[in-house]
Design a protein around this motif. Structure first.
Motif, PDB file in Angstrom:
ATOM      1  N   ARG A  39      -1.615   1.970   6.880  1.00 45.18           N
ATOM      2  CA  ARG A  39      -0.816   2.516   5.772  1.00 45.18           C
ATOM      3  C   ARG A  39       0.457   1.705   5.561  1.00 45.18           C
ATOM      4  N   ASN A  83      -2.531   8.587   1.897  1.00 43.93           N
ATOM      5  CA  ASN A  83      -3.024   7.215   1.883  1.00 43.93           C
ATOM      6  C   ASN A  83      -2.900   6.507   0.543  1.00 43.93           C
ATOM      7  N   THR A 183      -7.054   2.829   1.136  1.00 48.06           N
ATOM      8  CA  THR A 183      -5.949   1.911   0.828  1.00 48.06           C
ATOM      9  C   THR A 183      -6.453   0.656   0.120  1.00 48.06           C
TER      10      THR A 183
END
Length: 428
Positions: A39, A83, A183
Motif C-alpha cells: 500500500r 487499498n 492496487t
C-alpha cells in the motif's frame, strides 16, 4: 533451561498447540506487514501523479466511483477504503463515490455523468452489469446510438473487489495477493492506458435488455457450477462432487433449441481521437448560404441487401455465447462473438473432469464442439423449457433471446504491460 525443557516435554500437547498458534500468528503479522508495504509503495507512486503541475485554468479531473459494498461477502467497502481510495485521492482526482446498496440506486447520480471524466466500477461482475443496465434504463445509455458519441468515449476503470471478476483477467496481470491486485488495478487507471471491449446486448421478448462483457452460458455445466458452494464441507472435492451428483439426474442431459445467426462483420476504421478544428465564421456562413440556395440533390434509391441468416437445430449439453474480450486482438479486421455448441454425447467421467476445468475457464470450448463466429444471433427455446442462463455469472430465467454484438463500445483502463502483450501477440 533444563526445567523449561522438562516442562515443555511434560506438557507436549499445550506446547504443540502454542507452537502452532505462534507460527500462525507470526505468519499473519508478516502478511499484514507485506500488505502495508504494498500500500505504501502504491501511494508513493500515486503521489507522483498528484504532484504534477497543471494550468490554473484547467479543472481537476472528476471520477465517479460506483461501489458495491455487498461484494466479496460484505468486505468490498473495507477493501476499497484501505487499498484503492487513498491512491485515488493522492493522485489529485476529484472523486465522488456512489454506493449501490440496492438495485436502481445508480440512477440517482446519473446527473454527475455529464461532468465526469472517467467512471470507476468497484465490485465484481454483477456490479459491472448493474451499472451498465441502470445507465441504459435511465435513458443515459452508454450504448445507445444517440449519446454514444459522448458516453462511449468516457473511459471506465474496474477495481476487482467481488467474488468473480472475469474482466480482471483481461485488464490486469494475475496476482495471488488481493492487496497487490487491487492496487495494481487502481494504478492502471491513473496511467491512462485503455483498450476497447466488446459488449453483448441480450434482449428477451418482453424484458429490458441486459448487457454483458463476458458472455452467456446455458447448460448442465453452468447448472452444476452454481451448486458447488453447497458442498463446501468436502473441501477441494466440492467441485467434482457437485458435477458427480448432478449426473444422477436424467442422463444424458440434453438442451435442445433452434439457433439463427449472422456471420462476422467487417471492422470499420477507428475514428481519430482529435477532432478537426472548427472553421472560421465566414466559412460556415458561406457553406450554409450555398446549401440554402442550391437545388436539393436527387435521392438515389439504395438497394437493401437482405440479411443472410443461417439456421440450425441443436442438441447440446451446454451452449455458450462469448465475446472476444478474453482473447483480445487489437488488430483484427472482423468483429464477431464466439458461439460454442458442445456435444451431448459425453460420459459421466468426462462431464465431471470437464466441469472442473470449466470452473477455471467457464467459456472454454472443448475439442469436438461446434464453434461459430457470429455478429448477431437469435436463440429459440421450446415451450416449457426450464433452467437458467448465466450472464456474466449472474442468473437469469431461460427464455428465447436475441444476442447482438456491440463491438468496441466501451473503453476500459488496463495495465500497460497487458496492452503491450496484446500488441506483441497480434504481431506474432
Amino acid at each position: 533451561a533444563v526445567k523449561v525443557l522438562t516442562t515443555l516435554r511434560n506438557h507436549w500437547k499445550k506446547t504443540t498447540f502454542g507452537v502452532c498458534l505462534l507460527s500462525w500468528g507470526g505468519n499473519w503479522l508478516y502478511g499484514r506487514h507485506c500488505d502495508n508495504l504494498l500500500r505504501r509503495a502504491a501511494c508513493q507512486e500515486a503521489q507522483a501523479f498528484g504532484n504534477q503541475l497543471i494550468p490554473s485554468s484547467m479543472p481537476l479531473k472528476k471520477a465517479t466511483v460506483f461501489l458495491n459494498p455487498a461484494a466479496c461477502k460484505g468486505k468490498a467497502r473495507n477493501l476499497f477504503e484501505k487499498n484503492a481510495a487513498p491512491i485515488l485521492h493522492l493522485s489529485g482526482l476529484d472523486v465522488t463515490v456512489v454506493k449501490t446498496d440496492y438495485e436502481g440506486q445508480a440512477k440517482k447520480l446519473l446527473e454527475l455523468m455529464e461532468n465526469t471524466d472517467l467512471i470507476i466500477i468497484a465490485g465484481g461482475d454483477g456490479t459491472v452489469q448493474e451499472v451498465l443496465k441502470e445507465l441504459a434504463d435511465a435513458n443515459v445509455n452508454l450504448l445507445s446510438s444517440c449519446v454514444q458519441a459522448v458516453f462511449s468515449k468516457i473511459p471506465i476503470g474496474f477495481i476487482p473487489l467481488g467474488k468473480t471478476c472475469t474482466l480482471s483477467h483481461t485488464l490486469y496481470p494475475e496476482s495471488t495477493n488481493q492487496v497487490q491486485h487491487i492496487t495494481n488495478a487502481t494504478l492502471a487507471i491513473l496511467k491512462g492506458e485503455t483498450v476497447p471491449l466488446d459488449v453483448l446486448q441480450i434482449k428477451g421478448e418482453k424484458e429490458q435488455p441486459v448487457f454483458a462483457v463476458t458472455g452467456l452460458r446455458w447448460g448442465s455445466y453452468r447448472d452444476a457450477g452454481v451448486k458447488v458452494s453447497k458442498y463446501w464441507y468436502l473441501g477441494p472435492l466440492k467441485t467434482k462432487a457437485a458435477h458427480f451428483f448432478s449426473t444422477f439426474k436424467e442422463w444424458p442431459q440434453k438442451h435442445q433449441a433452434a439457433l439463427m445467426y449472422l456471420g462476422p462483420t467487417e471492422r470499420p476504421p477507428e475514428e481519430p481521437e482529435e477532432k478537426p478544428s472548427r472553421p472560421p465564421l465566414y466559412v460556415r456562413l458561406y457553406r450554409r448560404l450555398r446549401l440554402y440556395w442550391s437545388s436539393p440533390p436527387k435521392e438515389i434509391p439504395q438497394e437493401v441487401t437482405p440479411e443472410d441468416w443461417e439456421e440450425l437445430k441443436l442438441s447440446t449439453i451446454e451452449l455458450s455465447i462469448a465475446t472476444r474480450n478474453r482473447q483480445l486482438d487489437l488488430t483484427r479486421t472482423e468483429d464477431f462473438m464466439d458461439i460454442c455448441i458442445e456435444p451431448d454425447t459425453v460420459s459421466k467421467g468426462q462431464f465431471v473432469n470437464r466441469g472442473s476445468q470449466k470452473m477455471c475457464d467457464p467459456h472454454m470450448c472443448p475439442e469436438g464442439s461446434q464453434c461459430i463466429q457470429a455478429s448477431r444471433c437469435i436463440l429459440q427455446l421450446p415451450e416449457g423449457t426450464e433452467g437458467s442462463f448465466g450472464i456474466d455469472n449472474e442468473e437469469y430465467e431461460a427464455m428465447p433471446v436475441e444476442v447482438k454484438l456491440l463491438p468496441r463500445k466501451l473503453r476500459f483502463f488496463c495495465d500497460p504491460r497487458m496492452r503491450e502483450q496484446m500488441l506483441h501477440a497480434a504481431v506474432q
